[in-house]
Design a protein around this motif. Structure first.
Motif, mmCIF file in Angstrom:
data_model
loop_
_atom_site.group_PDB
_atom_site.id
_atom_site.type_symbol
_atom_site.label_atom_id
_atom_site.label_comp_id
_atom_site.label_asym_id
_atom_site.label_seq_id
_atom_site.Cartn_x
_atom_site.Cartn_y
_atom_site.Cartn_z
ATOM 1 N N ALA A 124 3.327 -71.421 28.562
ATOM 2 C CA ALA A 124 4.751 -71.089 28.598
ATOM 3 C C ALA A 124 4.891 -69.598 28.838
ATOM 4 C CB ALA A 124 5.422 -71.469 27.283
ATOM 5 N N MET A 125 5.635 -69.240 29.890
ATOM 6 C CA MET A 125 5.859 -67.839 30.206
ATOM 7 C C MET A 125 6.973 -67.328 29.301
ATOM 8 S SD MET A 125 3.532 -67.337 32.396
ATOM 9 C CE MET A 125 3.928 -65.754 33.133
ATOM 10 N N TYR A 126 6.580 -66.811 28.153
ATOM 11 C CA TYR A 126 7.527 -66.363 27.132
ATOM 12 C C TYR A 126 8.173 -65.063 27.568
ATOM 13 C CZ TYR A 126 8.191 -68.617 22.601
ATOM 14 O OH TYR A 126 8.651 -69.414 21.581
ATOM 15 N N SER A 127 9.504 -65.036 27.528
ATOM 16 C CA SER A 127 10.232 -63.847 27.980
ATOM 17 C C SER A 127 11.045 -63.196 26.868
ATOM 18 C CB SER A 127 11.195 -64.234 29.112
ATOM 19 O OG SER A 127 12.212 -65.092 28.625
ATOM 20 N N GLY A 128 11.107 -63.851 25.711
ATOM 21 C CA GLY A 128 11.969 -63.354 24.652
ATOM 22 C C GLY A 128 13.346 -63.978 24.689
ATOM 23 N N GLY A 129 13.568 -64.905 25.619
ATOM 24 C CA GLY A 129 14.853 -65.574 25.751
ATOM 25 C C GLY A 129 14.831 -66.978 25.174
ATOM 26 N N ALA A 130 16.013 -67.550 25.002
ATOM 27 C CA ALA A 130 16.139 -68.869 24.390
ATOM 28 C C ALA A 130 15.536 -69.967 25.260
ATOM 29 C CB ALA A 130 17.608 -69.163 24.111
ATOM 30 N N SER A 131 15.747 -69.883 26.573
ATOM 31 C CA SER A 131 15.285 -70.960 27.464
ATOM 32 C C SER A 131 13.769 -71.076 27.486
ATOM 33 C CB SER A 131 15.818 -70.732 28.878
ATOM 34 O OG SER A 131 17.222 -70.862 28.913
ATOM 35 N N SER A 132 13.071 -69.943 27.534
ATOM 36 C CA SER A 132 11.608 -70.004 27.569
ATOM 37 C C SER A 132 11.059 -70.551 26.254
ATOM 38 C CB SER A 132 11.012 -68.628 27.871
ATOM 39 O OG SER A 132 11.311 -67.692 26.854
ATOM 40 N N ALA A 133 11.713 -70.246 25.125
ATOM 41 C CA ALA A 133 11.279 -70.786 23.839
ATOM 42 C C ALA A 133 11.503 -72.298 23.782
ATOM 43 C CB ALA A 133 12.028 -70.093 22.703
ATOM 44 N N PHE A 134 12.636 -72.752 24.291
ATOM 45 C CA PHE A 134 12.949 -74.179 24.303
ATOM 46 C C PHE A 134 11.950 -74.942 25.176
ATOM 47 C CE2 PHE A 134 15.162 -77.841 26.147
ATOM 48 C CZ PHE A 134 15.615 -78.486 25.003
ATOM 49 N N VAL A 135 11.649 -74.400 26.351
ATOM 50 C CA VAL A 135 10.680 -75.030 27.249
ATOM 51 C C VAL A 135 9.299 -75.073 26.597
ATOM 52 C CG1 VAL A 135 9.381 -74.625 29.385
ATOM 53 C CG2 VAL A 135 11.880 -74.599 29.416
ATOM 54 N N ALA A 136 8.928 -73.999 25.911
ATOM 55 C CA ALA A 136 7.636 -73.956 25.238
ATOM 56 C C ALA A 136 7.534 -75.052 24.179
ATOM 57 C CB ALA A 136 7.430 -72.583 24.601
ATOM 58 N N TYR A 137 8.604 -75.240 23.436
ATOM 59 C CA TYR A 137 8.612 -76.277 22.394
ATOM 60 C C TYR A 137 8.317 -77.657 22.977
ATOM 61 C CZ TYR A 137 10.540 -79.555 18.964
ATOM 62 O OH TYR A 137 10.703 -80.608 18.093
ATOM 63 N N HIS A 138 8.989 -77.996 24.075
ATOM 64 C CA HIS A 138 8.783 -79.305 24.685
ATOM 65 C C HIS A 138 7.423 -79.407 25.371
ATOM 66 C CE1 HIS A 138 12.609 -81.343 23.910
ATOM 67 N NE2 HIS A 138 13.099 -80.119 23.845
ATOM 68 N N MET A 139 6.925 -78.317 25.886
ATOM 69 C CA MET A 139 5.580 -78.301 26.461
ATOM 70 C C MET A 139 4.539 -78.623 25.393
ATOM 71 S SD MET A 139 3.571 -75.016 28.076
ATOM 72 C CE MET A 139 3.268 -74.345 26.410
ATOM 73 N N VAL A 140 4.640 -77.972 24.249
ATOM 74 C CA VAL A 140 3.679 -78.181 23.165
ATOM 75 C C VAL A 140 3.810 -79.589 22.596
ATOM 76 C CG1 VAL A 140 3.034 -77.434 20.841
ATOM 77 C CG2 VAL A 140 3.533 -75.733 22.602
ATOM 78 N N LYS A 141 5.025 -80.069 22.491
ATOM 79 C CA LYS A 141 5.259 -81.425 21.982
ATOM 80 C C LYS A 141 4.594 -82.470 22.877
ATOM 81 C CE LYS A 141 9.089 -84.268 20.244
ATOM 82 N NZ LYS A 141 10.561 -84.372 20.107
ATOM 83 N N GLN A 142 4.580 -82.206 24.188
ATOM 84 C CA GLN A 142 4.010 -83.171 25.135
ATOM 85 C C GLN A 142 2.498 -83.081 25.230
ATOM 86 O OE1 GLN A 142 5.765 -83.013 29.043
ATOM 87 N NE2 GLN A 142 4.513 -84.697 29.824
ATOM 88 N N TYR A 143 1.950 -81.855 25.175
ATOM 89 C CA TYR A 143 0.514 -81.694 25.458
ATOM 90 C C TYR A 143 -0.327 -81.272 24.260
ATOM 91 C CZ TYR A 143 2.082 -82.022 30.275
ATOM 92 O OH TYR A 143 2.634 -82.462 31.451
ATOM 93 N N GLY A 144 0.299 -80.961 23.155
ATOM 94 C CA GLY A 144 -0.459 -80.623 21.958
ATOM 95 C C GLY A 144 -0.752 -79.142 21.835
ATOM 96 N N ARG A 145 -0.759 -78.648 20.613
ATOM 97 C CA ARG A 145 -0.949 -77.219 20.359
ATOM 98 C C ARG A 145 -2.265 -76.693 20.917
ATOM 99 N NH1 ARG A 145 0.657 -77.416 13.922
ATOM 100 N NH2 ARG A 145 2.819 -78.152 14.189
ATOM 101 N N GLU A 146 -3.306 -77.511 20.793
ATOM 102 C CA GLU A 146 -4.641 -77.064 21.198
ATOM 103 C C GLU A 146 -4.755 -76.871 22.712
ATOM 104 O OE1 GLU A 146 -4.627 -81.550 21.245
ATOM 105 O OE2 GLU A 146 -3.794 -79.944 20.006
ATOM 106 N N ASN A 147 -3.808 -77.381 23.471
ATOM 107 C CA ASN A 147 -3.862 -77.292 24.938
ATOM 108 C C ASN A 147 -2.806 -76.353 25.514
ATOM 109 O OD1 ASN A 147 -5.934 -79.340 25.148
ATOM 110 N ND2 ASN A 147 -4.337 -80.829 24.647
ATOM 111 N N CYS A 148 -2.185 -75.545 24.646
ATOM 112 C CA CYS A 148 -1.052 -74.728 25.081
ATOM 113 C C CYS A 148 -1.196 -73.262 24.686
ATOM 114 C CB CYS A 148 0.241 -75.289 24.492
ATOM 115 S SG CYS A 148 0.674 -76.951 25.095
ATOM 116 N N ILE A 149 -0.568 -72.407 25.483
ATOM 117 C CA ILE A 149 -0.533 -70.966 25.234
ATOM 118 C C ILE A 149 0.900 -70.486 25.423
ATOM 119 C CG2 ILE A 149 -1.289 -68.689 26.082
ATOM 120 C CD1 ILE A 149 -3.881 -70.020 27.027
ATOM 121 N N LEU A 150 1.357 -69.618 24.530
ATOM 122 C CA LEU A 150 2.633 -68.927 24.695
ATOM 123 C C LEU A 150 2.306 -67.503 25.121
ATOM 124 C CD1 LEU A 150 4.500 -70.058 21.437
ATOM 125 C CD2 LEU A 150 4.153 -71.323 23.563
#
Length: 278
Positions: free
Chosen positions: A9-35
């Motif tokens: 997840a390309m974290y920018s400090g904005g709400a949208s990138s945080a929301f996208v990150a949440y759904h990314m992690v929910k789908q693929y698991g914490r161990e397979n994700c980076i913020l």
């Protein structure tokens, strides 16, 4: 060579990138994700608070990538003052650092990066630019995904979800009236309206930008400025003096009731797609 996918997840400090990150992690698991956050060292302190709060909620620690230089360092090193039309600071501090990070994942960890951006349907052109940019990498292309465009049938109210459902306060720059929170309000791509808001909200930060601009102009002996009005430089000193002599000028700028080129007035996004292609 087969590589294990890693979702970033390309974290920018904005709400949208945080929301996208949440759904990314929910789908693929914490161990397979980076913020991933590329830090310019100019960010507002409340942006860091928001990113850490949302990362804790998501359950994945934030990965900071830091060049170590500030945008001001880049301007003086390159002898080019960033403005609404071109900002080499984003190239050096964000784009280059991201590419180096992705290459290390491939060569040192045998991971295949997939990037996720919090860009909504109203900014589809930015998604196209990003996809084209990452498809044209010197070594290998990088896949880009835009869940707010490609996954959700309707754009969710991410600000409400984060504040009401997650219980996390949004970055203060949202409430202060800034169109974006890049570089703590000092983003050189912000345009007149953005700098009017900076002058109104944080005159001390405005003063830092004005001081830097005057220093650059004197040192380089160039008639250049962060802001432009048409093809002509317009310094922050001039703008401040205009504010001081015409109290209504600030409100005219903030309400955009003034005859000015849209890009000069509103600025342009500071994003990875701003990089120049040779």
């Amino acid at each position: 060579m087969n590589r294990k996918p890693v979702h970033i997840a390309m974290y920018s400090g904005g709400a949208s990138s945080a929301f996208v990150a949440y759904h990314m992690v929910k789908q693929y698991g914490r161990e397979n994700c980076i913020l991933l956050f590329t830090d310019t060292l100019w960010e507002d302190e409340d942006n860091y608070r928001f990113m850490e709060d949302t990362a804790e909620y998501i359950g994945v620690p934030l990965t900071y990538v830091v060049d170590g230089r500030t945008p001001e360092d880049i301007f003086f090193e390159t002898k080019y003052l960033g403005n609404a039309r071109l900002a080499r600071c984003s190239v050096e501090l964000k784009v280059r650092q991201t590419l180096m990070f992705l290459e290390k994942l491939r060569t040192e960890q045998n991971l295949e990066p997939i990037l996720y951006f919090g860009i909504g349907p109203h900014e589809t052109h930015r998604a196209y630019n990003l996809r084209d940019f990452y498809a044209d990498m010197p070594l290998e292309p990088v896949e880009c995904r835009f869940p707010l465009i490609e996954t959700f049938t309707e754009e969710p109210d991410v600000r409400r979800i984060i504040t009401e459902e997650w219980g996390i306060r949004l970055p203060r720059m949202y409430d202060l009236g800034f169109t974006h929170a890049n570089c703590g309000g000092r983003c050189v791509r912000g345009g007149f309206a953005h700098y009017a808001q900076l002058y109104k909200t944080w005159p001390e930060r405005y003063a830092l930008q004005e001081e830097m601009e005057e220093k650059f102009r004197n040192q380089q002996k160039k008639n250049v400025s962060i802001l432009k009005r048409g093809s002509h430089p317009y310094t922050l000193k001039q703008l401040r003096e205009h504010f001081e002599t015409d109290p209504d000028y600030l409100e005219k700028l903030l309400s955009m009731n003034i005859n000015m080129d849209k890009e000069d007035l509103q600025g342009a996004p500071c994003f990875i797609c701003d990089i120049e292609k040779d």
